[in-house]
Scaffold this active site. Structure first.
Site, short mmCIF file in Angstrom:
data_model
loop_
_atom_site.label_atom_id
_atom_site.label_comp_id
_atom_site.label_asym_id
_atom_site.label_seq_id
_atom_site.Cartn_x
_atom_site.Cartn_y
_atom_site.Cartn_z
N CYS A 174 0.81 -1.22 0.00
CA CYS A 174 0.00 0.00 0.00
C CYS A 174 0.84 1.28 0.00
CB CYS A 174 -0.94 0.00 1.19
SG CYS A 174 -2.16 -1.34 1.16
N HIS A 188 -3.29 7.52 2.08
CA HIS A 188 -3.68 6.19 1.63
C HIS A 188 -5.06 5.90 2.18
CE1 HIS A 188 -3.96 1.99 0.89
NE2 HIS A 188 -3.70 1.63 2.13
N ASN A 229 -10.08 0.11 -0.24
CA ASN A 229 -8.62 0.19 -0.22
C ASN A 229 -8.07 -0.36 -1.54
OD1 ASN A 229 -5.88 -0.07 0.21
ND2 ASN A 229 -6.07 -1.05 2.23
#
EC number: 2.3.1.180
Length: 319
Positions: free
Chosen positions: A113, A246, A276
């Protein structure tokens, strides 16, 4: 020293949208349960001919169009992904071909990520070192490939998509990428990982996560990375116009906004609609906020992310 600046942004999301209610038909969960814990309402999932290369190429084309630059004038393609379509060639090389580039180079960066921050830092270094003048930086993920669709603790969290920026040499002093800050701690790798890879016998190849531990580390490590970015540049949280974090969990995003004393109007949030998307989440959020007019030229943008590895990092960019 040469300086790199963002001159174009683009994004691509799969056509198929899967709502929480639709997931609840497949696994033991509910819209209320997912919303309360994550802030997620829906996610995009690839279907048909959509894949990492197609989404990355589409996002890259849109970033080039936004910047008014031809693919022939791009020197490099750096792609952040943990879910390539093939072990090799890289997604970067495939995007290079898809754009019709006959020179330059392309490669992938794997940092889960945090991948977009790592890729942005790498591209910035290439430009500052004089090895490239224009670099496409892309984050793309097909995390639906890694999901155990019977595990409600993970499958509800992720989505697919791609975001891209064009990084170009030039700009005045104080404009562009001011600094990037990268960190990792391999000792914490088992908190968030994929069980195996292509060719690894006896593995599930599904994502595994210790959610509570990840949340605990995210708050502390992202705070430190943000403080580092501001301190190095002699800035304070008051100087930041936009936080583009993020998009993992609304509680983590709200926690970082509170730390910076930023109102919700100054935080770009897409986790509710995108879920996500790992390395794609920051460029997708940046793309949305630039094109809807929220982020303007001259705005100071703070980006931060944490992912498997554990990896984490931050970047400060003057648009």
């Amino acid at each position: 020293m040469k300086r790199a600046r963002i001159t174009g942004v683009g994004g691509c999301l799969p056509v198929q949208v899967v709502t929480n209610d639709e997931l609840a038909v497949r696994v033991d969960t509910s819209d209320e349960w997912i919303r309360a814990r994550t802030g997620i309402l829906q996610r995009h999932i690839v279907s048909g001919d959509e894949n990492a290369v197609s989404m990355a190429t589409d996002a890259a084309r849109k970033a080039l169009d936004h910047a008014g630059v031809s693919p022939a004038n791009v020197d490099a393609v750096v792609v952040a992904t943990s879910t390539p379509d093939q072990v090799f060639p890289s997604v970067g090389a495939r995007v290079q071909a898809g754009l019709g580039m006959t020179s330059g180079f392309g490669f992938d960066v794997s940092a889960a990520c945090s991948g977009f921050i790592y890729a942005l830092s790498t591209a910035n270094a290439l430009i500052c070192a004089g090895q490239a003048r224009r670099v496409l930086v892309i984050g793309v993920e097909v995390f639906s490939r890694l999901m155990d669709w019977n595990d409600r603790t993970t499958c509800v969290l992720f989505g697919d998509g791609a975001g891209a920026v064009l990084l170009e040499e030039g700009g005045s002093d104080g404009e562009g990428v001011l600094s990037t800050h990268l960190h990792s701690d391999g000792r914490l790798g088992d908190l968030l990982y994929v069980d195996g890879a292509a060719g690894c016998a006896g593995t599930t190849q599904h994502l595994k996560m210790q959610g509570r531990e990840i949340f605990r580390h995210a708050v502390a490590k992202l705070s430190a990375a943000v403080d580092e970015a501001l301190s190095v540049n002699g800035l304070t949280a008051e100087d930041v116009q936009w936080l583009v974090p993020h998009q993992a969990n609304i509680r983590i995003i709200d926690g970082m906004a509170k730390k910076l004393a930023l109102s919700s109007e100054r935080v770009v949030v897409t986790v509710d609609r995108h879920a996500n998307t790992s390395a794609a989440s920051i460029p997708l959020a940046l793309n949305e906020a630039v094109h809807d007019g929220r982020i303007q030229k001259g705005d100071l943008v703070l980006m931060e992310a944490l992912g498997g590895g554990l990896t984490w990092g931050s970047a400060l960019v003057r648009m």
